[in-house]
Design an enzyme around this catalytic site. Structure first.
Site, mmCIF file in Angstrom:
data_model
loop_
_atom_site.group_PDB
_atom_site.id
_atom_site.type_symbol
_atom_site.label_atom_id
_atom_site.label_comp_id
_atom_site.label_asym_id
_atom_site.label_seq_id
_atom_site.Cartn_x
_atom_site.Cartn_y
_atom_site.Cartn_z
ATOM 1 N N CYS A 87 71.983 50.664 29.666
ATOM 2 C CA CYS A 87 71.302 50.256 28.419
ATOM 3 C C CYS A 87 71.850 50.970 27.193
ATOM 4 C CB CYS A 87 69.808 50.514 28.533
ATOM 5 S SG CYS A 87 69.085 49.780 30.004
ATOM 6 N N LYS A 332 60.566 47.078 22.634
ATOM 7 C CA LYS A 332 59.328 46.424 23.069
ATOM 8 C C LYS A 332 59.128 45.063 22.423
ATOM 9 C CE LYS A 332 55.513 45.277 24.688
ATOM 10 N NZ LYS A 332 55.963 43.904 24.476
ATOM 11 N N HIS A 336 65.165 43.517 24.325
ATOM 12 C CA HIS A 336 66.118 44.497 24.865
ATOM 13 C C HIS A 336 67.212 43.803 25.670
ATOM 14 C CE1 HIS A 336 67.792 48.101 26.404
ATOM 15 N NE2 HIS A 336 66.993 48.310 27.441
#
Ligand code: COA
Length: 387
Positions: A87, A332, A336
């Site tokens: 990520c 959130k 993502h």
């Protein structure tokens, strides 16, 4: 070393993009960034593309060349390099671009990130994401990312006075910000009740404590500061770039409530910029789960361990607070798309520092920080930008 500036940004809307392919998402973001920088593709010296797992999400590898080709640059033969760190792939792609320009080897460099996650069923996406943890010690025994961050949340709530409602305030704030961001995946405001009554995913984390599965791409153009005004009236300086690593498994950590790589990368970034926490006007942190935002605020030194829940409850991290956190809506609410997130964070800072963030503008923002985490903290990239 040369000083480096961001001269252009571009971001696709984030969400479930059934009508866009992986390559089209990238081309859309890249075109917006080039247009913003007032440059043509032929002026680019090289490209770094953050991508976590196109091989499993869309069965496509060799991403650097693919992107250069579909950007119309195959005949220019520029270097095009994929950067992978789960990520934090986007944050590391940005860092590689900055290092390249700072070194003097390249002048006009694109740093981008792209992920198309919704073409596979959600079980497959969760399993692919689990590859960012230790497959042998964590994935094979059933640990998913929601599960791993749930362990962090459980340990944290056992040790520090973080209430369920304070944790929920992270998502409430980020949805409020996302509702003011035209590219966000979720643009509805929510309440604490929405969070605490949503489906349990991995105790104590509920659906609204989790970042979603997202398609999207983001791109920025960087150049030497001394040349930046050839392209734009509003260059944004890169004041620091830092990267740190840690054990890939949670169980090998000194303390699972602290991401030591965040602590290290944050400290190195502040040292490089010659700044401290009080100089930061806003910060984009890696809130893949609500507990991750709580830990990040503390690990970057904005408050002591155990205090971020109270800060959130008091509105310190809200728009209009002393330290706005995740004005984009964060992972959130903005979404993502894992390889793109680190670049989107930079885009958000640049918009804010240029005063172009519209309804979510932080008044007088001059210095911002971006914090991008790979896995449960085995890789962390931190950047500080300023005008
Ligand atoms: N927050 C709020 N709503 C969400 C959501 C989220 N994170 N994820 C999905 N939804 C909504 C969807 O929009 C959908 O709403 P609808 O029925 O009104 O259309 C509904 O919930 C069901 O969506 P679905 O895609 O079926 O959810 P899911 O149960 O398959 O997945 C999670 C939910 C939380 C398990 C999944 O989003 C997830 O794994 N998130 C974590 C991703 C991750 O680990 N990233 C890496 C971090 S390091």
């Amino acid at each position: 070393m040369r000083d480096v500036a961001v001269i252009g940004i571009g971001c696709t809307p984030f969400g479930e993009k059934w009508n866009s392919s992986f390559r089209h998402l990238f081309v859309e973001a890249g075109s917006l960034a080039l247009e913003d920088a007032n440059i043509a593709g032929e002026q680019i010296d090289s490209m770094y593309v953050g991508n976590m797992s196109a091989g499993r999400f869309v069965e496509q590898e060799h991403i650097g060349a693919l992107i250069a080709d579909y950007a119309g640059l195959a005949s220019h033969h520029i270097p095009a390099t994929r950067v992978e760190a789960a990520c934090s792939s986007g944050g590391l792609a940005f860092r590689q671009a900055v290092i390249s320009v700072a070194s003097g080897i390249e002048d006009i460099v694109v740093a981008a990130g792209v992920e198309k996650m919704t073409d596979v069923a959600s079980g497959a996406s969760v399993d692919t994401l689990a590859g960012a943890a230790d497959r042998e010690w964590e994935g094979f025994v059933g640990a998913t990312f929601p599960g791993l961050y749930a362990m962090i949340a459980t340990a944290y709530m056992d040790r520090y006075p973080l209430s369920r409602e304070q944790l929920a305030q992270v998502a409430v704030k980020n949805h409020y910000n996302g509702a003011r961001n035209p590219i966000a995946q979720f643009r509805q405001e929510i309440t604490v009740d929405t969070v605490v009554n949503s489906t349990l995913v991995a105790d104590p984390l509920r659906l609204f404590d989790c970042s979603p599965i997202t398609d999207g791409a983001a791109a920025v153009v960087v150049a030497p500061l001394e040349r930046a005004r050839e392209f734009t009236d509003t260059p944004v300086r890169v004041l620091a770039t830092a990267q740190a690593s840690d054990t890939i498994t949670l169980h090998d950590r000194r303390d699972i409530c602290t991401l030591d790589a965040s602590v290290a990368a944050g400290r190195w970034a502040f040292e490089m910029a010659g700044l401290s926490q009080k100089d930061i006007d806003l910060v984009e942190v890696h809130d893949c789960f609500a507990i991750a935002e709580i830990c990040a605020i503390e690990d970057l030194g904005f408050c002591k361990k155990g205090e971020a829940g109270v800060l959130t409850e008091q509105g310190v991290t809200a728009l209009g607070g002393d330290l706005p956190v995740n004005t984009s809506g964060g992972l959130k609410a903005c979404g993502h798309p894992v390889g793109a997130t680190g670049i989107k964070q930079v885009c958000e800072l640049v918009q804010q520092l240029r005063g172009e963030a519209g309804k979510r503008q932080v008044d007088g923002a001059e210095i911002g920080m971006a914090h991008n985490v790979g896995g449960t903290g085995a890789t962390v990239a931190v950047h500080i930008l300023g005008v």
